[in-house]
Write a protein that holds these residues in place. Sequence first.
Motif, PDB file in Angstrom:
ATOM      1  N   VAL A 187       0.850  -1.198   0.000  1.00 34.85           N
ATOM      2  CA  VAL A 187       0.000   0.000   0.000  1.00 34.85           C
ATOM      3  C   VAL A 187       0.888   1.252   0.000  1.00 34.85           C
ATOM      4  O   VAL A 187       0.628   2.217  -0.731  1.00 34.85           O
ATOM      5  CB  VAL A 187      -0.926   0.025   1.246  1.00 34.85           C
ATOM      6  N   THR A 188       1.945   1.221   0.795  1.00 36.63           N
ATOM      7  CA  THR A 188       2.837   2.389   0.888  1.00 36.63           C
ATOM      8  C   THR A 188       3.431   2.727  -0.476  1.00 36.63           C
ATOM      9  O   THR A 188       3.398   3.883  -0.914  1.00 36.63           O
ATOM     10  CB  THR A 188       3.985   2.096   1.875  1.00 36.63           C
ATOM     11  N   ALA A 189       3.960   1.696  -1.144  1.00 36.56           N
ATOM     12  CA  ALA A 189       4.568   1.945  -2.446  1.00 36.56           C
ATOM     13  C   ALA A 189       3.512   2.382  -3.456  1.00 36.56           C
ATOM     14  O   ALA A 189       3.712   3.344  -4.213  1.00 36.56           O
ATOM     15  CB  ALA A 189       5.279   0.692  -2.928  1.00 36.56           C
ATOM     16  N   ALA A 190       2.361   1.717  -3.442  1.00 28.07           N
ATOM     17  CA  ALA A 190       1.325   2.023  -4.426  1.00 28.07           C
ATOM     18  C   ALA A 190       0.790   3.442  -4.235  1.00 28.07           C
ATOM     19  O   ALA A 190       0.487   4.137  -5.213  1.00 28.07           O
ATOM     20  CB  ALA A 190       0.185   1.014  -4.326  1.00 28.07           C
ATOM     21  N   THR A 191       0.693   3.896  -2.975  1.00 26.79           N
ATOM     22  CA  THR A 191       0.138   5.234  -2.737  1.00 26.79           C
ATOM     23  C   THR A 191       1.009   6.311  -3.394  1.00 26.79           C
ATOM     24  O   THR A 191       0.491   7.266  -3.975  1.00 26.79           O
ATOM     25  CB  THR A 191       0.022   5.515  -1.226  1.00 26.79           C
ATOM     26  N   SER A 192       2.321   6.132  -3.325  1.00 28.91           N
ATOM     27  CA  SER A 192       3.196   7.104  -3.990  1.00 28.91           C
ATOM     28  C   SER A 192       2.912   7.140  -5.486  1.00 28.91           C
ATOM     29  O   SER A 192       2.796   8.211  -6.089  1.00 28.91           O
ATOM     30  CB  SER A 192       4.662   6.722  -3.791  1.00 28.91           C
ATOM     31  N   LEU A 193       2.816   5.961  -6.083  1.00 28.93           N
ATOM     32  CA  LEU A 193       2.564   5.893  -7.521  1.00 28.93           C
ATOM     33  C   LEU A 193       1.229   6.545  -7.865  1.00 28.93           C
ATOM     34  O   LEU A 193       1.141   7.388  -8.766  1.00 28.93           O
ATOM     35  CB  LEU A 193       2.576   4.425  -7.967  1.00 28.93           C
ATOM     36  N   ILE A 194       0.197   6.202  -7.100  1.00 31.73           N
ATOM     37  CA  ILE A 194      -1.142   6.718  -7.406  1.00 31.73           C
ATOM     38  C   ILE A 194      -1.174   8.236  -7.261  1.00 31.73           C
ATOM     39  O   ILE A 194      -1.768   8.938  -8.078  1.00 31.73           O
ATOM     40  CB  ILE A 194      -2.194   6.053  -6.490  1.00 31.73           C
ATOM     41  N   THR A 195      -0.504   8.755  -6.223  1.00 28.43           N
ATOM     42  CA  THR A 195      -0.505  10.205  -6.019  1.00 28.43           C
ATOM     43  C   THR A 195       0.061  10.916  -7.243  1.00 28.43           C
ATOM     44  O   THR A 195      -0.525  11.877  -7.751  1.00 28.43           O
ATOM     45  CB  THR A 195       0.333  10.575  -4.772  1.00 28.43           C
ATOM     46  N   THR A 196       1.198  10.420  -7.714  1.00 31.63           N
ATOM     47  CA  THR A 196       1.818  11.090  -8.867  1.00 31.63           C
ATOM     48  C   THR A 196       0.946  10.964 -10.114  1.00 31.63           C
ATOM     49  O   THR A 196       0.776  11.932 -10.865  1.00 31.63           O
ATOM     50  CB  THR A 196       3.207  10.487  -9.126  1.00 31.63           C
ATOM     51  N   LEU A 197       0.374   9.767 -10.329  1.00 33.34           N
ATOM     52  CA  LEU A 197      -0.479   9.594 -11.503  1.00 33.34           C
ATOM     53  C   LEU A 197      -1.734  10.458 -11.384  1.00 33.34           C
ATOM     54  O   LEU A 197      -2.191  11.051 -12.362  1.00 33.34           O
ATOM     55  CB  LEU A 197      -0.866   8.124 -11.652  1.00 33.34           C
ATOM     56  N   ALA A 198      -2.281  10.545 -10.169  1.00 29.80           N
ATOM     57  CA  ALA A 198      -3.530  11.283  -9.983  1.00 29.80           C
ATOM     58  C   ALA A 198      -3.337  12.775 -10.202  1.00 29.80           C
ATOM     59  O   ALA A 198      -4.257  13.469 -10.632  1.00 29.80           O
ATOM     60  CB  ALA A 198      -4.083  11.029  -8.587  1.00 29.80           C
ATOM     61  N   GLN A 199      -2.129  13.270  -9.931  1.00 29.55           N
ATOM     62  CA  GLN A 199      -1.889  14.699 -10.156  1.00 29.55           C
ATOM     63  C   GLN A 199      -2.078  15.048 -11.624  1.00 29.55           C
ATOM     64  O   GLN A 199      -2.573  16.116 -11.956  1.00 29.55           O
ATOM     65  CB  GLN A 199      -0.478  15.071  -9.697  1.00 29.55           C
ATOM     66  N   LYS A 200      -1.661  14.131 -12.498  1.00 28.20           N
ATOM     67  CA  LYS A 200      -1.763  14.398 -13.942  1.00 28.20           C
ATOM     68  C   LYS A 200      -3.091  13.909 -14.517  1.00 28.20           C
ATOM     69  O   LYS A 200      -3.565  14.449 -15.503  1.00 28.20           O
ATOM     70  CB  LYS A 200      -0.600  13.714 -14.676  1.00 28.20           C
TER      71      LYS A 200
END
Lengths: 1003, 156
Positions: A187-200
């Motif tokens: 979850v920790t790793a995925a949250t970073s990825l999702i945050t960056t993708l969600a910004q764009k």
Amino acid sequence: MSGLCGKSKEAEIKRINKELANIRSKFKGDKALDGYSKKKYVCKLLFIFLLGHDIDFGHMEAVNLLSSNRYTEKQIGYLFISVLVNSNSELIRLINNAIKNDLASRNPTFMGLALHCIANVGSREMAEAFAGEIPKILVAGDTMDSVKQSAALCLLRLYRASPDLVPMGDWTSRVVHLLNDQHLGVVTAATSLITTLAQKNPEEFKTSVSLAVSRLSRIVTSASTDLQDYTYYFVPAPWLSVKLLRLLQCYPPPEDPAVRGRLTECLETILNKAQEPPKSKKVQHSNAKNAVLFEAISLIIHHDSEPNLLVRACNQLGQFLQHRETNLRYLALESMCTLASSEFSHEAVKTHIDTVINALKTERDVSVRQRAVDLLYAMCDRSNAQQIVAEMLSYLETADYSIREEIVLKVAILAEKYAVDYTWYVDTILNLIRIAGDYVSEEVWYRVIQIVINRDDVQGYAAKTVFEALQAPACHENLVKVGGYILGEFGNLIAGDPRSSPLIQFDLLHSKFHLCSVPTRALLLSTYIKFVNLFPEVKTTIQDVLRSDSQLKNADVELQQRAVEYLRLSSVASTDILATVLEEMPPFPERESSILAKLKKKKGPSTVTDLEEAKRERSVDVNGAPEPAPASASAASTPSPSADLLGLGAAPPAPTGPPPSAGGLLVDVFSDSASAVAPLAPGSEDNFARFVCKNNGVLFENQLLQIGLKSEFRQNLGRMFIFYGNKTSTQFLNFTPTLICADDLQANLNLQTKPVDPTVDGGAQVQQVVNIECVSDFTEAPVLNIQFRYGGTFQNVSVKLPITLNKFFQPTEMASQDFFQRWKQLSNPQQEVQSIFKAKHPMDTEITKAKLLLGRSSDLGQHSLKKLILTLQTLWALASSTPKPPRLDACCVWSRICKLRCTGSRCAQARTLFPRGYVTYCRSSFNPMQAVGLCVLFPCVSATLGDHTAHSTMEHLSTCTSSLGPGRGWDTKGLLTGTTAGLPVQGGPGSMKSRQPVVQSTN
Amino acid sequence: MQFMLLFSRRGKLRLQKWYVPLSDKEKKKITRELVQTVLARKPKMCSFLEWRDLKIVYRRYASLYFCCAIEDQDNELITLEIIHRYVELLDKCFGSVCELDIFNFEKAYFILDEFLLGGEVQETSKKNVLKAIEQADLLQEEAETPRSVLEEIGLT
């Protein structure tokens, strides 16, 4: 290492060189090395590199290690590549191959190593090779947790480096569901990825909001032991909590009331926990807990919708302001800055003013003091402005040099924005100059002048105050500038007092004159001529000063010219003309404060704008009139900024003018248009025009490539250095610039150059020299075409190369007699030609004026322009009705007057008026001789022309002179220049001849 | 996180990890500048500072400085604890962090990769990170005597 430290630097280098030689011989030796030795030596090389020495071999051996089946050998191979291989390496294919094998190996340890390597290098080539594969690994059901974690962050790295290569797809929805994964590491790793993708791609990841809220809720309500190893010093999963709160900051408050309620509960729980006694005395506990708290406060501020939470957040930060931990005080000040801009919490923030002022006085750490300054600036409003400004001023006396300029700007802005009593404002700014004169930028002193001119209730006070301030034995040059300007305009208001009689005022200013720089002296000369108008009794004193050798024969052209012209003006012009020309400045149009623009530029637009948006609502404008809401920043984005400068009502939007970008008020006239990113021809055309009158600068720029020019011309020869800068981190391949001359141009212009190296490394710059010979006159410009390959795609860019006829102009000396002799010879009717042609730009005077304004010169410059235009309109009407030769005189008068009222660089902007008006004039009643006349004048104004004007002038001149026929066309050594001496208007020929040939100033 | 640097009180760089593409020249320049800035700060000063458009978070352990560059919206306090967790992990593997300068440097990188990847926290559980490292240790060949390169170069 202790051994190493004991030895000298030379001993270390000697030792290392010996070792490098040894390793090199091992690698080159006949005997094949076994895996172990290879690993050992690669590892040594790596260590030597990390000690700070350069390593230029061993890459191949490292790549070999990748295909080893032994874990440690593979590991060292990957480490070497992660640290030492840059993306341009030719080895990248081999490396990618090894990675591909390991990814397919289904051995989680090997897969992990391969993914780490991709994430560490993160190059475009790797993205091309693996961006499709990694999402599959990430969402596959049978992937081990640890591999999933690596895959998620690996993909994140690739997405950051090359977002275009990571396609969204089915996998995205499955990634979102990783927020529900049982494994908190995943979850920790995925949250970073999702945050960056969600910004764009916010829409695509919308569903992550409710998942994140429920995950967060489970964490904050869990007991500290529930999460086992993910609890850090009694704080449950602090890293994950912070990341989830960050993810939520990509979105507005949740719409679903249930989700929203749950989130509010979470935030309240976090705030409540801050009040509970700590579970541990360790700083790690409090840091982790407060990290979550600060992130929660960031989210509360981001949502800016729950007054209750905002006020609680503010109270919490207020407690931290007095915490014994410096770190917490720092963060509290920083965080409160953003809270101050919320209407809900602004008042709550203000209650802490005394604490913040105290921080400014007592904090030992400059970075904390700076935060305190920021916060005082953010919390300032009408009610506390005087207190805050006073505190900032007193802090300024001892402030660190690094932050002085920023404090000066802030004080200047606050003093202006919240001034009720403008005498206070004037005092504040003069104090600023006294305390930190060196840090007072032009914008600040321009601004005080604008405000004094706009508010007649403060003018007398300002004159009195600057007069007193100037009495100080050592006053800053900026004070002399302000004083000079204000006394020149309003010295009459205090002249009744015998202690500040005209002569005393003049003597006071003139006592500073010799200590000042050229621009200030130029300004003072203008003040003197204004004094001539204001105080006839000092006229002879001033004329004596102007007449002295140190002025009339000054080595500086600008000063000399001013002295000559002002002296002439004071003796030739009648009182009426003098009074018209030197009339008091009309009020400035109110626009965005130039200081604010400067602060924005310093701080980056995003940080300041929010604060200012909020600030503006609470402020009133300087002119005292009710301020229309978008008067400042937003007005700049409409096509007719301050269109009313001429008092002509709203000008129609200029059809050809590019929309000016916000900010950057102080750029030269018209230069805005050229700085825009130019994809191809349209933008480069603008840039081309800029180069008509300058030789160096940036010709073209896009995301990949920048082309800069440096050129010099002498007689009919020129040399141009073209600099191609690779702005990316990737190599350009097959880089081929070509110069293309149209057929007829080829005969007139000789261009010689050598080909450049076909590869341009990332971040590198290559230079190309072009030798130019002008054989005959020409109109078209050569084209520079550049082709190259970037990251597998073919790029093709064409720009016009700014080699124009005027580059080959030569000055010539001519006595007035000769000039007029030639002039008169041209009086035959057949030598007058009229041609009517379609103007490229509409000729509507309204539009022309609007265009002038579009350039948005500085407030002061434009202001001068406004007045000039008023004066010139009158003069022009006069000139147009007189016969031909006097018209030329009128032009000269005009050009002189253009220079008259402006100081320093402002002068440049005023001068642009002249040829523009003249072109318009020539177009309306066309006469080739006038074109020649313009050629004569062109060089002296061209030095400072704006691009548009210069371009249209040149264009027009070419048309004009071509109609003169052979022999009469403007040959490069013809009538141009020098003839300023021949112009019959003012200044004895002798005084003019001592000047530099004017053409030389075209650089 | 954009990069992490470890350096000694004497300004000697011990470990560098870059999460953004920069040229070697740029890296050297940044390192020099930051080492200087951080070393010049006094002990009681706060652990954060603004530097260019980044935020620097640093903490000192014995004679070693750990220094991270994060972006504007990143959380400073949690970054401090990233540093601390990393120190704990190093401690577990090498004994005391004070002796960090004589460990197998490559191992410090491996541990960092397990903990932080691409500049983001990958695994915060100490147990899980250590498990991954241990597994790797198990894979080491029996025949190989674990010797530090430093010893081999003769620098210890």
